[in-house]
Write a protein that holds these residues in place. Structure first.
Motif, short mmCIF file in Angstrom:
data_model
loop_
_atom_site.label_atom_id
_atom_site.label_comp_id
_atom_site.label_asym_id
_atom_site.label_seq_id
_atom_site.Cartn_x
_atom_site.Cartn_y
_atom_site.Cartn_z
N THR A 1 0.86 -1.20 0.00
CA THR A 1 0.00 0.00 0.00
C THR A 1 0.89 1.24 0.00
OG1 THR A 1 -1.53 -1.32 1.34
CG2 THR A 1 -2.03 1.01 1.12
N LEU A 2 1.39 1.59 -1.18
CA LEU A 2 2.45 2.60 -1.28
C LEU A 2 1.99 3.87 -2.01
CD1 LEU A 2 5.33 0.08 -2.10
CD2 LEU A 2 5.01 1.31 0.05
N GLY A 3 0.70 4.08 -2.08
CA GLY A 3 0.22 5.35 -2.65
C GLY A 3 0.23 5.41 -4.16
N GLN A 4 0.18 4.23 -4.80
CA GLN A 4 0.21 4.24 -6.28
C GLN A 4 -0.93 5.07 -6.86
OE1 GLN A 4 0.26 1.56 -4.30
NE2 GLN A 4 2.07 0.36 -4.75
N GLY A 5 -2.08 5.06 -6.19
CA GLY A 5 -3.25 5.76 -6.72
C GLY A 5 -3.07 7.27 -6.72
N TYR A 6 -2.44 7.81 -5.66
CA TYR A 6 -2.23 9.26 -5.62
C TYR A 6 -1.30 9.67 -6.76
CZ TYR A 6 -4.02 8.40 -0.93
OH TYR A 6 -4.79 7.98 0.13
N TYR A 7 -0.31 8.82 -7.02
CA TYR A 7 0.66 9.11 -8.08
C TYR A 7 -0.02 9.03 -9.45
CZ TYR A 7 5.32 8.97 -10.29
OH TYR A 7 6.44 9.24 -11.04
N LEU A 8 -0.84 7.99 -9.63
CA LEU A 8 -1.60 7.86 -10.89
C LEU A 8 -2.47 9.09 -11.13
CD1 LEU A 8 -3.08 4.21 -10.76
CD2 LEU A 8 -1.45 5.09 -12.44
N ALA A 9 -3.16 9.51 -10.07
CA ALA A 9 -4.09 10.65 -10.19
C ALA A 9 -3.32 11.92 -10.51
CB ALA A 9 -4.87 10.81 -8.88
N ALA A 10 -2.21 12.15 -9.80
CA ALA A 10 -1.44 13.38 -10.04
C ALA A 10 -0.83 13.38 -11.43
CB ALA A 10 -0.36 13.53 -8.97
N ASP B 1 13.65 -5.90 -16.32
CA ASP B 1 12.48 -6.76 -16.51
C ASP B 1 11.25 -6.12 -15.88
OD1 ASP B 1 12.54 -7.25 -13.76
OD2 ASP B 1 13.85 -8.98 -13.99
N SER B 2 10.11 -6.80 -16.01
CA SER B 2 8.86 -6.21 -15.52
C SER B 2 8.88 -6.06 -13.99
CB SER B 2 7.67 -7.05 -15.96
OG SER B 2 7.80 -8.34 -15.45
N GLY B 3 9.61 -6.96 -13.33
CA GLY B 3 9.72 -6.85 -11.87
C GLY B 3 10.40 -5.55 -11.49
N ASP B 4 11.45 -5.21 -12.22
CA ASP B 4 12.15 -3.93 -11.98
C ASP B 4 11.21 -2.76 -12.22
OD1 ASP B 4 14.47 -5.26 -11.50
OD2 ASP B 4 15.52 -4.60 -13.31
N ARG B 5 10.44 -2.86 -13.30
CA ARG B 5 9.57 -1.72 -13.66
C ARG B 5 8.48 -1.52 -12.62
NH1 ARG B 5 8.12 -4.13 -18.73
NH2 ARG B 5 6.50 -2.58 -19.12
N ILE B 6 7.93 -2.62 -12.14
CA ILE B 6 6.86 -2.51 -11.13
C ILE B 6 7.44 -1.96 -9.82
CG2 ILE B 6 5.30 -3.88 -9.67
CD1 ILE B 6 4.71 -5.57 -12.19
N LEU B 7 8.59 -2.51 -9.43
CA LEU B 7 9.20 -2.03 -8.17
C LEU B 7 9.57 -0.55 -8.30
CD1 LEU B 7 10.14 -2.72 -5.32
CD2 LEU B 7 12.30 -3.55 -6.28
N HIS B 8 10.07 -0.18 -9.48
CA HIS B 8 10.41 1.23 -9.70
C HIS B 8 9.17 2.11 -9.55
CE1 HIS B 8 11.44 4.90 -11.95
NE2 HIS B 8 12.67 4.66 -11.54
N GLU B 9 8.06 1.67 -10.09
CA GLU B 9 6.82 2.44 -10.02
C GLU B 9 6.33 2.52 -8.56
OE1 GLU B 9 6.19 3.73 -12.88
OE2 GLU B 9 4.34 4.78 -12.37
N ASP B 10 6.45 1.40 -7.85
CA ASP B 10 6.08 1.39 -6.42
C ASP B 10 6.91 2.41 -5.64
OD1 ASP B 10 4.09 -0.50 -6.32
OD2 ASP B 10 5.40 -2.17 -5.72
N VAL B 11 8.22 2.38 -5.86
CA VAL B 11 9.11 3.25 -5.09
C VAL B 11 8.87 4.71 -5.49
CG1 VAL B 11 11.52 3.77 -4.55
CG2 VAL B 11 10.79 1.40 -4.81
N ALA B 12 8.67 4.95 -6.80
CA ALA B 12 8.39 6.32 -7.26
C ALA B 12 7.09 6.81 -6.62
CB ALA B 12 8.30 6.36 -8.78
N SER B 13 6.09 5.93 -6.50
CA SER B 13 4.81 6.32 -5.87
C SER B 13 5.03 6.67 -4.41
CB SER B 13 3.80 5.17 -5.93
OG SER B 13 3.57 4.78 -7.24
#
Ligand SMILES: Cc1cc2nc3c(=O)[nH]c(=O)nc-3n(C[C@H](O)[C@H](O)[C@H](O)COP(=O)(O)OP(=O)(O)OC[C@H]3O[C@@H](n4cnc5c(N)ncnc54)[C@H](O)[C@@H]3O)c2cc1C
Length: 531
Positions: free
Chosen positions: A195-204, A454-466
């Motif tokens: 639960t790392l705030g992906q939604g707030y990042y998507l919205a912004a 790989d996709s794991g890196d991309r997802i983790l990157h997005e999580d951390v960026a969020s």
């Protein structure tokens, strides 16, 4: 997957499942996407199952007054009124699901038929079953949404990473955002770990402003033993339960917090702040040793009984932990955001809770707003044709367990959690906030030049960026709030200042510059606003 699906719902927690079910019942074809399992694995599944709302024993005016008072009178009056009006339908929906409930004065608890099962799990499994049988709902698990695609202020669909690692588009005239909150950006939290705030990042990223992001609720009583999970102690607490410090003093009396069950429902802010201060000089323990034996076979003690800790013979250390985000995005009565075709529901929404949430209001809000957004999304479908987009833009490399980027990203995430807790926690100051903001800038640079293989890196990157984005938002909004209200204390502005600061913050994100600008607006005055 249907490339021209009509309604896409992002998130399979309570809000998302209610939205998907309602839209489908209204005749829409729904694609429900979630990164994890449907229903379970969400914060909704961790919930104590307590829903607040007006009833015969709890008049509407009292519910409104309690919600506003708990929120320190900066709640959005319109959302409070909406929830008060619609809560009855939420209760009806629980009844429709065939779940057993127990009424209390200010709401009701969903009960698990099997001892030791968290009520949220019972609720979410029941809903997931309903969804899986619905022929208008197409479920896509393991789909990580990276963008809501918008053109000319209108939703075109969503983009994300599919289970096989490819970048995938789903076109839809209506998208419902139900991605939950961001509690797990904190080192101590009782949320699901992603639960790392992906939604707030998507919205912004889609261009929506974020309101009142400074207000993060800490739940006072979360386990703080090194070998136990950071698990919430579910209320209500029986009268035999005692909160004590290392000298055996009664902490509730010492902190002048009154009745523990009232404090846990309506004064989580003062309770957490008091414990935070107390813990500096002494550990604090929940002492269940005097509990009558039969209670260990019923909820919530039957859940605790499964843990490797002898609660019957030893007091257990507790401390506040991040629990819930009061801030988020704005939506109207139907769940419509400022982007045509983009709706929102659940914890990502701003407004109902003000500076501190009353216990039970989050689950009620999930059903109320999920149903309204689902209904509206289905209506959009009838007036706006789907714009087809390509299905699979690229094939990805499936995730591998290790890569150099993963190690760096995990390190940055750990740092974000520490800084959230130390610089954006229960107590903040200008100095802490400034330092936090400069650490955020340094971490942004660390994320920039990573090679993602790989996709794991991309997802983790997005999580951390969020997570980093949300920490930035909390700090930026806290810097502007120069008073102490609700869920956190400004050590340098310790008083509440109603004359100057009965306001809501609003952050606008500049995606290119990665900067926030902030503005304030006074809450709307309404006739039922009681001071
Ligand atoms: C321990 C605990 C106990 C609680 N008890 C209560 C209670 O008794 N009463 C009460 O009112 N409130 C309670 N709350 C608060 C309440 O449970 C939450 O606010 C609520 O469940 C949030 O529901 P949601 O549907 O908005 O989000 P969630 O349940 O968090 O679901 C979010 C969904 O979005 C998905 N998702 C997120 N980002 C992406 C992405 N980028 N791509 C794809 N999928 C994504 C997730 O996988 C998940 O499926 C509790 C909270 C906790 C942590």
């Amino acid at each position: 997957m249907n490339p021209s699906s009509k309604v896409v719902v992002i998130g399979a927690g309570l809000a998302g499942l209610v939205a998907a079910f309602t839209a489908a019942q209204e005749g829409a074809d729904v694609v429900l996407v979630a990164r994890g399992p449907i229903g379970t694995g969400t914060n909704s599944a961790l919930a104590n199952g307590y829903f607040s709302g007006p009833s015969e024993s709890y008049p509407r005016e009292t519910y409104i007054r309690d919600t506003l008072k708990t929120g320190r009178f900066i709640n959005n009056a319109f959302r409070v009124d909406l929830t008060a009006r619609e809560a009855g339908r939420a209760f009806e929906f629980i009844h429709f699901l065939g779940l057993r409930t127990r009424s209390v004065t200010a709401g009701r608890f969903v009960e698990s038929p099997v001892s030791g099962v968290i009520p949220g799990v019972t609720l979410m499994k029941r809903l997931a079953e309903l969804i899986s049988r619905h022929d208008r709902i197409h479920v896509t698990r393991g789909f990580y949404v990276t963008d809501v695609m918008v053109e000319n202020d209108r939703v075109l669909g969503i983009r994300g990473i599919s289970k096989t690692g490819g970048e995938t588009f789903i076109s839809a005239p209506s998208a419902v955002l139900a991605p939950g909150g961001a509690g797990a950006i904190y080192l101590r939290n009782d949320n699901q770990k992603k639960t790392l705030g992906q939604g707030y990042y998507l919205a912004a990223k889609a261009g929506l402003p974020l309101r009142d992001m400074e207000f993060v609720q800490f739940f006072p009583l979360v386990l703080a033993e090194p070998h136990l999970p950071q698990f919430i102690l579910f209320p209500p607490y029986p009268r035999e339960a005692k909160l004590i410090n290392a000298s055996g003093e009664d902490v509730m009396s010492k902190l002048d917090l009154g009745d523990i069950n009232n404090a846990i429902m309506t004064r989580r802010d003062a309770f957490s702040a008091g414990l935070h201060a107390e813990i500096k000089s002494s550990r604090v323990y929940m002492d269940f040793r005097d509990l009558p034996g039969h209670l260990w076979d019923v909820h919530p003690f039957s859940v605790l009984k499964k843990m490797k800790f002898d609660f019957r013979s030893r007091p257990v250390a507790v401390a506040p932990a991040a629990h819930f985000f009061m801030g988020g995005i704005e939506a109207d009565e139907q769940g419509r955001t400022g982007i045509d075709g983009l709706l929102a529901c659940g914890e990502i929404l701003w407004g109902l809770h003000g500076a501190n949430r009353m216990g039970g209001n989050a689950l009620t809000e999930c059903i109320v707003t999920g149903a309204l957004a689902g209904r509206q999304a289905a209506r959009n479908e009838r007036i706006a044709p789907a714009v087809p987009l390509p299905r699979e833009a690229s094939t990805g490399r499936p995730a591998s367990a290790h890569s150099p980027a993963k190690e760096v990203l995990k390190g940055v995430l750990r740092r974000i959690k520490e800084i959230s807790f130390s610089h954006a926690g229960v107590v903040r100051s200008e100095e802490m906030i400034r330092e936090g903001l400069s650490l955020v800038e340094a971490m942004k640079l660390q994320l920039k030049n990573l090679v993602l293989v790989d996709s794991g890196d991309r997802i983790l990157h997005e999580d951390v960026a969020s997570a980093l984005f949300v920490l930035h938002a909390v700090l930026a909004a806290s810097q502007g709030r120069q008073e102490s209200r609700g869920s956190f204390i400004r050590a340098d502005f310790p008083e509440e200042d109603p004359a100057r600061w009965r306001k809501n913050s609003c952050l606008h994100y500049d995606l290119k510059e990665e900067r926030f600008s902030i503005e304030y607006a006074a809450p709307r005055e309404d006739s039922f606003f009681i001071h």
